[in-house]
Scaffold this active site. Structure first.
Site, PDB file in Angstrom:
ATOM      1  CB  THR A  46       2.309 -27.714 -11.926  1.00  0.00           C
ATOM      2  OG1 THR A  46       3.899 -27.701 -11.880  1.00  0.00           O
ATOM      3  CG2 THR A  46       2.547 -29.135 -11.984  1.00  0.00           C
ATOM      4  CE  LYS A  81       6.765 -30.010 -11.161  1.00  0.00           C
ATOM      5  NZ  LYS A  81       6.532 -28.424 -10.727  1.00  0.00           N
TER       6      LYS A  81
END
Lengths: 228, 228, 228, 228
Positions: A33, A108
């Site tokens: 991420t 996200k």
């Protein structure tokens, strides 16, 4: 699936890194991420060597990972995505292809921003219940039966009532994601007053030294002194 | 299950109303959603005649009512509640006894306050997705697979994306409930910055003439001009 | 100039009160700060006896009162206002006639609402200065030279930096006025996100036990732990 | 006094720029309003050539500049500051030396952040006055007589009431400064809910296409439809 942008950059660009052996036709999938900029930088490195790149951050933490129940938010080279589907089907319960590199990171951020606003709304409700003389455990039961029932309230609620915040997702990371989501809104002139209020509550929690606790520790910011 | 406080008061106190025939041992269950003060006033009327009173507002709108899947938030005379359980079991999937008269009303306000904050967080996320060049329908899919999955997002999301807000629960009522929940917080010195921001968004929606639309019409307040 | 609505009502309506001797042509001027409803109720009492009524709340606290420098926000019977001007000229530096009874109270709420938002913006700035390693006393000097220079910052700033909040205007009264101003906004569908955020900060201060301190004590809500 | 970071960097580092002739003992004073990072970068360039650097952004816009009434927020080399005082005394009514390079930029952000919160509080108050049936011009008069009287309200208020926003300081720049001030708060874990709400209002104004108007155009975001 590396810990942060610095690690992702290092693994790609440093000595003995990915790029040294990258060549025509090879593919590289980074499931870390990271922010869109980092992802784009790695993508450019890979493609400049003739390689193919896919970012594929995941939604879900420890338990879903162990159970192969992650949600995979992929973006980049569509051909590489198609080849990777059999692997993604093992790791996750569902994968999405979201277009150009950076879109996985952005999706996200949006998801985590909604999560942060929900967590604050929930936390305020728990405190209001308690200070109004009602049993907040009953609130948990009522919520779990209705249109707002969701795994997060069910999972986090009982420990929040005990002021217990073991870090599944550290508050400082949640606050960073909200900051980045608000910055994405700034770029696109999207006004988001509720997310902004939630972000300030997470910052308040950081100022109280709760950054390494679970993000549900934002609950501490709404607490006043206890009833006698 | 009457429409508002005025109707509940009228049915209880006016000519040919409930109180005229109220007497020792009789019970009266009011399932209207009213504020705590109204409920207490009716309760006092009933008990002054020797009767027993139970407030029992419900959570859930049209469909759950038809399916007998309401959640019943009862408070008042415990004996009357026990007698009513067989009836509540038909009307609802679950009933709660919350203590003294007024507690049912308060619990409902808390639930609706959380609902309002969630709806705003969701609405901001949908808009951010769209303005960032992502497909908001994918956001709906991602949310529905993760820890925040809940019936409300699933049910309302698709029509919100079409700017379609058929009134299941009118926005002006939702805003009124948020106002009353914030007032309850005021009484008890509970600071709730996220709920307050959400409330102002609902007020903005009212000022835009959306009070009679579904409360999900608050989505219109975060929209700027469309991308070309 | 009575302390609160209850006192104002009592002096008007109770035994040996104003109304007992009220008659045609007599005038009654109430300079208390009360809500519009209280003012209207007293007005109706007075006029039902043939009398004339003026509400005349003032802006300014102890020092301006002693110096005859109050600002008088009058509303009600215009004839009575005209007769009272010579008196108002002694008590205040300026008086306004605002129309129907209730308008004086409303104008005062708006003024205090702006004051509350300003105080919070100021307080956040002081804290940001300090935590960023700058000298907040310099901020006071810079502000006092520029377009935002105002007596309140000048007067309250130095004691706020010493966490010293002697109550010129108690925080709980300021928060009550913000609540009433937000309620006035609610009635008229005016969305005021900044005032709402300021109000929640004052509520936070109340939950910290600062209600009887000066309203500048809201400064305590933005403070985190001190730098080492 | 250059327009933005890019211009400041270019004048310093590009061909025929400042650095080419920079040498021991020479001094360079940049009076542009830039972020701390830009200022530090230029400072490093100057000092690496043996030169001395001072950042000196100003507070005040067109009129104060013409009248030599600017406020100068200097930081960097103290010796150079002392030498520059005679010049600063012509340009401004007051100069401050704030310590290390970057502090001038930070102080300016704090000042503009407070300005943004005040402008929003003011704007909400004007709208509430109008929607409550009071005359907002009277509010301007009342404010100007009391503890909150300040040149900004006096100067901007009358044109705001006419929805007239000639750009003295463009809204998009004000919003950028609030974003940077909030980022400074983020770095230092300072929670600032009122500034955050004000920032979202400025973003809303940007989404309405008001970025090039004066920052007082944020007034448009609180307006609902007019009373009939």
């Amino acid at each position: 699936m590396l810990s942060d942008p610095a690690a992702a950059i290092s693994v790609a660009f440093d000595k003995d890194g990915i790029l040294e052996e990258m060549c025509n036709g090879k593919g590289y999938i980074d499931m870390s991420t990271v922010d869109a900029e980092t992802s784009i930088k790695i993508s450019e490195g890979v493609t400049s060597k003739g390689g193919r790149f896919l970012e594929a951050p995941v939604s879900g933490s420890k338990k879903p990972a162990e159970d192969g129940q992650l949600i995979i938010l992929a973006a980049g080279e569509k051909g590489l995505y198609d080849e990777a589907i059999p692997i993604f089907d093992v790791l996750g319960k569902k994968s999405f292809f979201l277009g150009q590199v950076g879109n996985g990171a952005k999706m996200k951020l949006v998801v985590n921003m909604i999560m942060g606003s929900m967590m604050n709304g929930f936390s305020e409700g728990l405190e209001l219940t308690e200070k109004s003389g009602l049993d907040p455990r009953t609130l948990l039961d009522v919520l779990d039966l209705g249109a707002m029932a969701n795994p997060m309230f069910k999972m986090k609620g009982p420990s929040m009532l005990k002021s217990n915040y073991p870090p599944a997702f550290p508050l400082k990371h949640q606050q960073k994601d909200m900051r980045l989501a608000l910055a994405l809104g700034d770029e696109n002139a999207v006004s988001m007053p509720v997310a902004a209020a939630a972000n300030e509550a997470f910052k308040k929690a950081r100022s109280m030294g709760l950054g390494d606790q679970d993000f549900s520790a934002v609950h501490e910011t709404v607490k006043g002194p206890k009833h006698p």
